[in-house]
Design an enzyme around this catalytic site. Structure first.
Site, mmCIF file in Angstrom:
data_model
loop_
_atom_site.group_PDB
_atom_site.id
_atom_site.type_symbol
_atom_site.label_atom_id
_atom_site.label_comp_id
_atom_site.label_asym_id
_atom_site.label_seq_id
_atom_site.Cartn_x
_atom_site.Cartn_y
_atom_site.Cartn_z
ATOM 1 N N ASP A 4 50.474 41.412 64.246
ATOM 2 C CA ASP A 4 51.481 41.967 63.339
ATOM 3 C C ASP A 4 52.881 41.607 63.828
ATOM 4 O O ASP A 4 53.401 42.252 64.745
ATOM 5 C CB ASP A 4 51.320 43.488 63.272
ATOM 6 N N HIS B 147 48.638 43.350 59.961
ATOM 7 C CA HIS B 147 49.419 44.392 59.304
ATOM 8 C C HIS B 147 48.732 44.757 57.976
ATOM 9 O O HIS B 147 48.416 43.891 57.172
ATOM 10 C CB HIS B 147 50.837 43.866 59.032
ATOM 11 N N CYS C 36 51.753 51.480 57.274
ATOM 12 C CA CYS C 36 52.855 50.516 57.140
ATOM 13 C C CYS C 36 54.179 51.283 57.145
ATOM 14 O O CYS C 36 54.483 51.963 58.110
ATOM 15 C CB CYS C 36 52.701 49.655 55.884
#
Length: 251
Positions: free
Chosen positions: A189, A221, A134
């Protein structure tokens, strides 16, 4: 898999002291270094177990608390299983803290993390590997472009906003990258849509960076994080295979 030792360590930075987790094979020997960049939820049991798994494959892995300016771990009070849709206040806490970690501050810290690895008797001489998740994927790309002589390889998984029109977009450092890089995007995502994926790919190609960017189908995500609602087992297994292959080929 080697037996692993995990310890808490403190890293002195220009702005204070970052607490961190260090995992390494329990043989007292130097191994290739890996700087492991956290996701937004921070240093917690799941990330320590990921670091242990990497260490078991023969690496010395450092996971710094990149939010150390806001306190030692745990910076946030997280449930064992993180489901932001059930607990929207989690991101209300985390968002402002993320915003304060500017690229400038993060790269000042990266210098300290890389120096710590270089000075450790548990880390083999030479450039290290980066892996990030991330927000950590952004930090990995920034670090590879800011300290190219100290990074051999960099990987990022479900990174967000890696190639935007912002003046400090991570993709703008690509021309300085000398490491081989690997990015895995989740196909579901919204923070890394196809146009950003394409811009990142084109920028890496134009700069002559050895790279592979892949889209993981069915993944959202955060797909590598088993303690969250966005975990995707197939994507996670693919991530481990790709990461370990990259490290084995490099070291």
């Amino acid at each position: 898999m080697a037996s692993v030792q995990g310890t808490a360590v403190d890293i002195t930075t220009e702005d204070g002291v970052a607490d961190a987790y260090l995992a390494h094979p329990d043989d007292g020997l130097p191994h290739p270094g890996v700087l492991f960049y956290q996701d937004a939820f921070g240093l917690r049991p799941h990330l320590r177990s990921m670091a242990d798994r990497l260490a078991g494959a023969g690496y010395t892995v450092l996971v710094p608390n990149v939010f150390y300016r806001h306190g030692r771990t745990p910076v946030f009070d997280l449930p064992e299983f993180i489901d932001p849709s059930a607990r929207p206040e989690i991101f209300q806490q985390i968002g402002p803290v993320m915003q304060t970690l500017t690229p400038e501050l993060a790269m000042r810290d990266a210098d300290a993390y890389l120096r710590w690895l270089a000075d450790s008797p548990l880390v083999a001489d030479g450039p290290v590997a980066l892996t990030g998740y991330c927000m950590g994927a952004r930090l990995a790309l920034f670090t590879a472009g800011t300290y190219p002589d100290r990074v051999a390889v960099a990987a990022g998984f479900h990174g967000a906003r890696l190639a935007t029109d912002a003046p400090d977009s991570p993709h703008l450092v690509v021309e300085k990258v000398t490491a081989e890089v690997y990015f895995a995007h989740a196909d579901e995502d919204p923070s890394m849509p196809p146009e950003q994926q394409q811009l990142l790919e084109e920028t890496l190609t134009a700069a002559g960076v050895r790279h592979r960017c892949e889209v993981y189908p069915g993944a959202h995500h955060g797909f590598t994080q088993a303690d969250t609602a966005t975990y995707h087992q197939e994507g996670d297994e693919r991530h481990w295979a790709a990461l370990l292959d990259l490290l084995e080929r490099t070291f």
